[in-house]
Design an enzyme around this catalytic site. Sequence first.
Site, short mmCIF file in Angstrom:
data_model
loop_
_atom_site.label_atom_id
_atom_site.label_comp_id
_atom_site.label_asym_id
_atom_site.label_seq_id
_atom_site.Cartn_x
_atom_site.Cartn_y
_atom_site.Cartn_z
N SER A 114 0.83 -1.20 0.00
CA SER A 114 0.00 0.00 0.00
C SER A 114 0.87 1.26 0.00
O SER A 114 1.66 1.46 -0.91
CB SER A 114 -0.96 -0.05 1.20
N GLU A 170 -10.19 -3.61 -5.89
CA GLU A 170 -9.69 -2.39 -5.26
C GLU A 170 -10.06 -1.13 -6.04
O GLU A 170 -9.94 -1.09 -7.26
CB GLU A 170 -8.16 -2.42 -5.16
N HIS A 190 -7.76 -5.04 -1.25
CA HIS A 190 -6.49 -4.33 -1.05
C HIS A 190 -5.57 -5.13 -0.13
O HIS A 190 -5.96 -5.57 0.95
CB HIS A 190 -6.80 -2.97 -0.43
#
Length: 295
Positions: free
Chosen positions: A125, A219, A249
């Site tokens: 991320s 996502e 995610h």
Amino acid sequence: MPSLAEQREQFATLLTRPLPPDVRSSATTLGGRPALELRVETPGTAGQDVLLYFHGGGFVVGAARVPAHLTVALLRHLDGRALSLDYRLAPEHPFPAAPDDCLAAYRELLDSGADPRRLVIAGDSAGAALAVVTMTRAREAGLPLPAAAVLFSPVTDLTLSGASLQSKDGIDPIFTRAELEWYFAQYVPDGDRSAPGASPLFADLTGLPPLLIQVGSSEVLLDDAVRLAGRAGADEVAVTLEVAPGRPHVFQLTESAEAAAALDRAGRFLASWLPDGEAPARSPQAGSDTDKDGR
């Protein structure tokens, strides 16, 4: 909305898992910041490979310990140690504090004798974004680059211009556009969010090492990963993009057979770019990275 302290505690509680019994962890410092060092205690595994890991959390929450089980899954394919960095978080420390910390950590690894041919980088991320920014800034500083990098669901466009922010709205079980806007406003409250140091999608990626990008199709940030892969390819970087159907995610953090398989591919990818080529994966011990059904 919960307070920032409550968000950080909830994030850590939700995602942190116990380390396997064959893994030794110790607190250290790297680049002037706290870091977690991880080693798999297996005979004959005192090699010189180094994995530098940057955790996710929208630049606002998260810590080095949270994805340690994920870091360990990658480390099992290497012969050495992993270091996960506690870079400074926003809003207390907005951009560019986090990328400054990450570059300082990378620089210290090199200065301490880490062989860049045996050094790999990974992140999830926001941490995946920081991995890319660290490599581009290292290149600009004339530093040798790592052998390879793995990026899990990278956040690459803080301007929120990806089409999947609309097309996956209501499908993504984790994020909405408004939530991402809040995180990014904490990180870059002023200035240009399209600056390459903040949004690596807009950076020149020329010269970067081979990349593996893994992302879930559910996502809202799907296009952040897809467009980064396209940018890397256009800049002549060897890049592999894997899109997992129906996955959220950073699905690699979940306890599932698909997460374990993705991590195995990621670990093998990193090992394949080291001087010795593919290293055999060491089987996880009881309580490690298998799912609840033992798969």
